[in-house]
Design an enzyme around this catalytic site. Structure first.
Site, short mmCIF file in Angstrom:
data_model
loop_
_atom_site.label_atom_id
_atom_site.label_comp_id
_atom_site.label_asym_id
_atom_site.label_seq_id
_atom_site.Cartn_x
_atom_site.Cartn_y
_atom_site.Cartn_z
N HIS A 192 0.81 -1.23 0.00
CA HIS A 192 0.00 0.00 0.00
C HIS A 192 0.84 1.28 0.00
CE1 HIS A 192 -3.69 -2.38 1.38
NE2 HIS A 192 -4.05 -1.75 0.28
N HIS A 240 -5.72 -3.58 -11.29
CA HIS A 240 -6.32 -3.38 -9.98
C HIS A 240 -7.83 -3.39 -10.16
CE1 HIS A 240 -7.44 -0.63 -6.54
NE2 HIS A 240 -6.58 -1.40 -5.92
#
Length: 289
Positions: free
Chosen positions: A101, A201
């Site tokens: 992240h 994604h």
């Protein structure tokens, strides 16, 4: 996405045929949204349960909170131990995708990556933010795991310097963020001569967002794998007339016109829009350790 769906249905073709045709009949997906606990024993049980559902690739973020760019050795070791726990639980044949992240400095990203090597991660996603491209390039030069970046980038223009500087081995643009189906295809085409793979994604839905991704990757030569959120599946199946089915970590390519999925509008009415106001919100990075 809606306009592509209209054109596909008007011509009686799936969108991928309007983009040149497909080069595969099914699309590999990895499971995300399966890990809900911090306990090692529960983590192992959740990983095994996800594999038993038919997934051969699992992604999760092993780092403890709150988010910090500079972390201590305890946090580093905690992340390593969690990846080790999953590897021991699922065995050597299952792919483990490590999510970071964008939170680490190059120093910590490199240290953790070296400790993870014995557990053979499939990839190491966004160890350093691509907004610090110099830092990401620095980390990639010192990391021997495949590096992923791209979910925070938009359009071809922002991907160009990543590709030119070879800042990643794999890019993960999101079809709902990067500019749509055609833009995703064009970003992938830019990556192809650089020998960079594309793994979109997909943090949007298991319905329309996933459908758009499937249409885009159908004819994408450098496609690798895409994301499937298990925690979205129940609601997605309730509102989709023909929900996508995962079998052995693959989704069959839809061959009906347009996006390949339709929603049940009567079912959708049961989930009206609600405005959520965040009051006194503090980002985890702002909290005291």
């Amino acid at each position: 996405q809606a306009l592509w769906d209209i054109v596909g249905k008007a011509t009686g073709q799936p969108i991928y045929n309007l983009l040149g045709g497909a080069c595969r009949t099914r699309v590999r997906v990895y499971a995300n949204g399966w890990n809900k606990s911090g306990n090692y024993e529960q983590l192992a049980e959740e990983a095994v349960a996800t594999v038993e559902k038919g997934f051969t690739a699992l992604k999760f973020d092993p780092f403890p909170g709150p988010w910090r760019t500079i972390i201590d050795k305890k946090a580093e070791q905690s992340a390593v131990n969690r990846v080790k726990t999953v590897r021991e639980a699922v065995g050597p044949e299952i792919d483990i995708l490590v999510e970071v992240h964008r939170r680490l400095s190059p120093m910590h990203a490199t240290r953790v990556a070296r400790m993870l090597e014995p557990f053979s991660p499939f990839w190491y996603e966004e160890p350093v933010s691509s907004r610090d491209l110099d830092g990401l390039v620095e980390a990639k030069k010192n990391i021997r795991l495949p590096i992923v970046t791209g979910e925070e980038l938009y359009t071809k223009s922002e991907f160009r310097p990543v590709l030119e500087r070879r800042a990643a081995d794999i890019i993960n643009p999101d079809v709902c963020n990067c500019g749509g189906i055609l833009e995703l295809r064009e970003i992938a085409a830019m990556a192809e001569p650089c020998h960079i793979a594309v793994s979109p994604h997909n943090y949007n839905s298991t319905t329309l967002g996933l459908a758009a991704t499937l249409q885009a990757v159908a004819g994408m030569p450098n496609f690798l794998i895409t994301e499937y959120f298990l925690n979205f599946e129940l609601t997605g199946n309730q509102i989709a007339l023909t929900p996508f089915k995962v079998k052995d970590s693959y989704i069959d390519l839809p061959n009906c016109p347009g996006l390949g999925i339709d929603l049940d509008e009567d079912a959708l009415i049961q989930y009206p829009y609600k405005e959520h106001r965040l009051r006194n919100f503090r980002h985890p990075r702002d909290e005291n350790p």
